[in-house]
Design an enzyme around this catalytic site. Structure first.
Site, PDB file in Angstrom:
ATOM      1  N   ALA A  34      20.893 -31.405 -59.473  1.00  0.00           N
ATOM      2  CA  ALA A  34      22.211 -31.325 -59.047  1.00  0.00           C
ATOM      3  C   ALA A  34      22.054 -32.386 -57.517  1.00  0.00           C
ATOM      4  O   ALA A  34      23.202 -32.402 -57.112  1.00  0.00           O
ATOM      5  CB  ALA A  34      22.699 -30.019 -59.062  1.00  0.00           C
ATOM      6  N   LYS A 107      37.590 -23.346 -76.456  1.00  0.00           N
ATOM      7  CA  LYS A 107      37.997 -24.443 -77.328  1.00  0.00           C
ATOM      8  C   LYS A 107      39.388 -24.161 -77.822  1.00  0.00           C
ATOM      9  O   LYS A 107      40.238 -24.971 -77.862  1.00  0.00           O
ATOM     10  CB  LYS A 107      37.158 -24.503 -78.531  1.00  0.00           C
ATOM     11  CG  LYS A 107      37.032 -23.067 -79.287  1.00  0.00           C
ATOM     12  CD  LYS A 107      35.774 -23.048 -79.837  1.00  0.00           C
ATOM     13  CE  LYS A 107      34.693 -22.542 -78.998  1.00  0.00           C
ATOM     14  NZ  LYS A 107      33.376 -21.768 -79.507  1.00  0.00           N
ATOM     15  N   GLU A 131      32.199 -29.078 -71.912  1.00  0.00           N
ATOM     16  CA  GLU A 131      31.154 -29.322 -72.990  1.00  0.00           C
ATOM     17  C   GLU A 131      30.960 -28.379 -73.752  1.00  0.00           C
ATOM     18  O   GLU A 131      30.560 -28.491 -75.011  1.00  0.00           O
ATOM     19  CB  GLU A 131      29.907 -30.072 -72.119  1.00  0.00           C
ATOM     20  CG  GLU A 131      28.707 -30.259 -72.991  1.00  0.00           C
ATOM     21  CD  GLU A 131      29.216 -31.530 -73.884  1.00  0.00           C
ATOM     22  OE1 GLU A 131      29.082 -32.759 -73.178  1.00  0.00           O
ATOM     23  OE2 GLU A 131      28.981 -31.522 -75.014  1.00  0.00           O
ATOM     24  N   LYS A 207      37.826 -27.471 -82.371  1.00  0.00           N
ATOM     25  CA  LYS A 207      36.678 -28.406 -81.953  1.00  0.00           C
ATOM     26  C   LYS A 207      37.118 -30.017 -82.145  1.00  0.00           C
ATOM     27  O   LYS A 207      37.011 -30.870 -81.429  1.00  0.00           O
ATOM     28  CB  LYS A 207      35.341 -28.181 -82.207  1.00  0.00           C
ATOM     29  CG  LYS A 207      34.874 -26.781 -81.730  1.00  0.00           C
ATOM     30  CD  LYS A 207      33.820 -26.113 -82.669  1.00  0.00           C
ATOM     31  CE  LYS A 207      33.630 -24.674 -82.096  1.00  0.00           C
ATOM     32  NZ  LYS A 207      32.451 -23.995 -82.971  1.00  0.00           N
TER      33      LYS A 207
END
Lengths: 436, 436
Positions: A34, A107, A131, A207
């Site tokens: 990162a 979701k 994600e 999804k």
């Protein structure tokens, strides 16, 4: 060392605990990738004192989740509470409203409120990342946003619900019936106490709606997903499919086609399908997920992995945090919300497909003739074997057949002709056959 | 509309032409996703006048490729010339040296000079991107850099050479021998006129070395890849493997293990392996590629798709251009070159594996006893069937066996004991068995 990225995390269920474990276990590696440390500073959950097997004492605590967004020592909010509305949505709005990036695995919230949240994020120029909301540990949101970004996608489809896939592949392996395998899945923690969202296909529909938006540049339209669950699939259907060279999987699929005026229309469906054994999705067993994206230059790409669980979902959440730490974040749905097209739902009646049909009938003469006549009158051509088998519950007889390729509406019409017939003792089961 | 990203492209072979077609076909979609138009402004190749089936008149032309880097109207250079050194490397250095981002599909150049080029890119703070260098259209560089970024990877392995996979899976389907299928692959364009790089595993080794660097944060060490090609695999081996429940695939694999002092050591190998039919890689047929990455939180992830070809490779090249247009680019190898660890090669002798061994022997009494004695003396335990078959070239006899799991060095030792024996008429073939 540069300043750490400081995290406030709401929701300490399986995934929340997984994220804490991951941030701890892979600390140095995350800092290297990162470019700065990623540090959890504060947490919040419904019950502070529940035993979770991890030490929460290093972190600040907020009783009110939304207060995480207001803390001066929190740079990014991670929402792992769940539920499309309620505290999750309140927190998401608070975080983005305060100009802080939001990472979520939710979701349902993204499927229902993703556009409004993305607009808020874009207005404040902060990241909204999800994600983990699709296919657990598989980086398919990134895969579509970045991996296939050069392509006009023809089609996106896959296995998006691990519970259904576990149930179907276990029925396949053991010959057990649906109810028995569902009970076993609940005992093992693969299915919720209330399994409705999973087995009725709603979770997969959430999804799919997200993938369709990213893949096709369409405004999310969850309500337009045509959803059929797996509750009516019987052991006998799986056996018949096997004989014919197929397995049964719950397939979520979306594509875009122009209508007569040339305007793009979005088709989104979640349906149990017959999948040819030679297709890559046929070997996706247990709680595994897989997504196929077909691009006009890339051809068919497959992404496969664990669709849920503590580790995989945490992996996806923290990958989003690394993107944020790297300052590699763009529009949540790949292009700005204002550029997403509003696409009316496609009407699939003219689409050509082969279909598996199974009728539950009284065991008496003339029944087959009646079904065959309805097929003929509706223009449905039967390709192969009409087979009989006992129903899972013993009493009636199952008649299964596969049609030649033909317009979907003909099958619908054939079933309409048979509606109300005394010969059918239950509603017919219609399973499309996935092309190879 | 914001300023376009202006491209200078060197190399007008299959992939170069594919990139031009893609930029044209998907123009509007690319502009939407990239946030700005992506425009080809100038091209260069060895022969200006070769017929390529596309109109080059809209673009500037440079006879000297490196001049592309100097053009004021070029923002990004795309290198599709190929070759580890020569004009490709000259151009890459010129582009990065001029402070311009470089996108390349050149696996050989990255495997040999990737670190030096990445240092140059980092010093100038410009992008060096090479998604297309590994596994064609599969976004596996992005997959490792961003998708699995939260994980300590345990292992990366897969099928990285489409030519070998086409040859092996065709041998499997047809029963034909290696030379015949190679010739056919050359005729179809799946194999080069000089197929050495492919069939000897060098191409896969280039790609593996790149994946190892990204996945493990290791300095690229192409010379340390232990590479065995597929030229010695016979039709009889494929038949034997089939009987035992396996297929044969060229598997590239890398992992890291600590030595006695705790220092990480990098193992990189390209070898034909026996793959259990139940493993996802067993169903990867034809020129398809697939990569498995096993993370400590994500579990096993699989990325699969077309490993080469005009469209898929162009898709990967242009995805990199979109990343650059979006300004979402970081260190080429995920972490800065200065932070990549120099890892000595691992010595795998102590590793446990099961092995398929095939001996080519004279057809006379005592041969089996001699082989079995060598196995016993080296501590290799034979698990299953010693089978005999005729060699592809007719004369000798093949003896195939599978060992129990044991240290690799024992098999090496057994082969050393047999070296120089009159009974063996050719060098034995050793194929490890991929764990499920």
């Amino acid at each position: 060392m540069p300043d750490p990225l400081r995290i406030g995390l709401a929701g300490l269920g399986t995934v929340g605990v997984g994220v804490i474990r991951l941030l701890d276990t892979n600390r140095d590696l995350l800092a290297a990738r990162a470019g700065r440390p990623i540090e959890l500073v504060a947490v919040s959950a419904r019950d502070r004192h529940r035993e979770r097997g991890i030490d929460l004492s290093p972190y600040g605590w907020e009783d009110d989740m939304a207060a995480l967004a207001q803390r001066d020592d929190v740079d990014v909010v991670v929402e792992l509470v769940g539920g499309s509305d309620g505290p999750a949505l309140t927190l998401a709005r608070a975080a983005l409203g305060a100009g802080k990036p939001l990472v979520t695995a939710n979701k349902a919230m993204i499927a229902h409120h993703g556009l409004a949240l993305a607009e808020l994020a874009e207005a404040r120029d902060v990241a909204l990342k999800f994600e983990a909301a699709v296919a657990g540990g598989i980086p398919v949101v990134k895969g579509l946003r970045e991996g296939t970004s050069a392509n006009k996608l023809e089609r996106i489809y896959g296995i998006l619900n691990g519970t259904c896939n576990y149930i179907l592949s276990t029925m396949e392996d053991t010959g057990a019936d649906f109810a028995e395998v569902l009970g076993e899945a609940q005992a093992k923690g693969y299915a919720e106490a209330d399994p409705t969202f999973d087995i009725e296909g709603i979770d997969a529909a959430h999804k799919l709606a997200i993938l369709a938006a990213i893949g096709f540049g369409a405004r999310i339209d969850f309500d337009a997903v045509r959803t059929t669950g797996i509750t009516r699939v019987q052991a006998a259907d799986i056996a018949q499919a096997d004989t014919l060279g197929y397995v049964i999987r719950l397939i979520a699929m979306t594509d875009v086609e122009p209508d007569e005026s040339g305007a793009p229309r979005l088709l989104q469906r979640v349906r149990p399908c017959l999948v040819p054994k030679s297709h890559p999705l046929a070997s996706v067993d247990g709680p595994t997920n897989a997504v196929v994206a077909e691009g006009n230059f890339s051809g068919r790409l497959l992404f496969q992995g664990a669709g849920a669980g503590e580790g995989p979902t945490a992996s996806a959440v923290v990958a989003d945090l690394i993107d944020i730490a790297r300052d590699e974040v763009g529009a949540p749905f790949s292009i700005p919300v204002a550029s997403l097209a509003k696409m009316a739902p496609a009407e699939p009646g003219h689409r050509m497909e082969r279909t598996y049909l199974r009728f539950t009938v009284a065991d008496r003469p003339g029944v087959l003739a009646e079904i065959a006549a309805a097929m003929r009158d509706a223009g449905v051509s039967i390709e192969s074997l009409i087979q009989k088998a006992r129903s899972d519950d013993g009493g009636d007889v199952l008649v299964a057949m596969v049609t030649h390729e033909g317009p979907e509406r003909c099958v619908t019409q054939a079933l309409a002709l048979l509606e109300g017939s005394d010969s059918l003792t239950a509603q017919p089961l219609v399973l499309p056959i996935l092309p190879d």
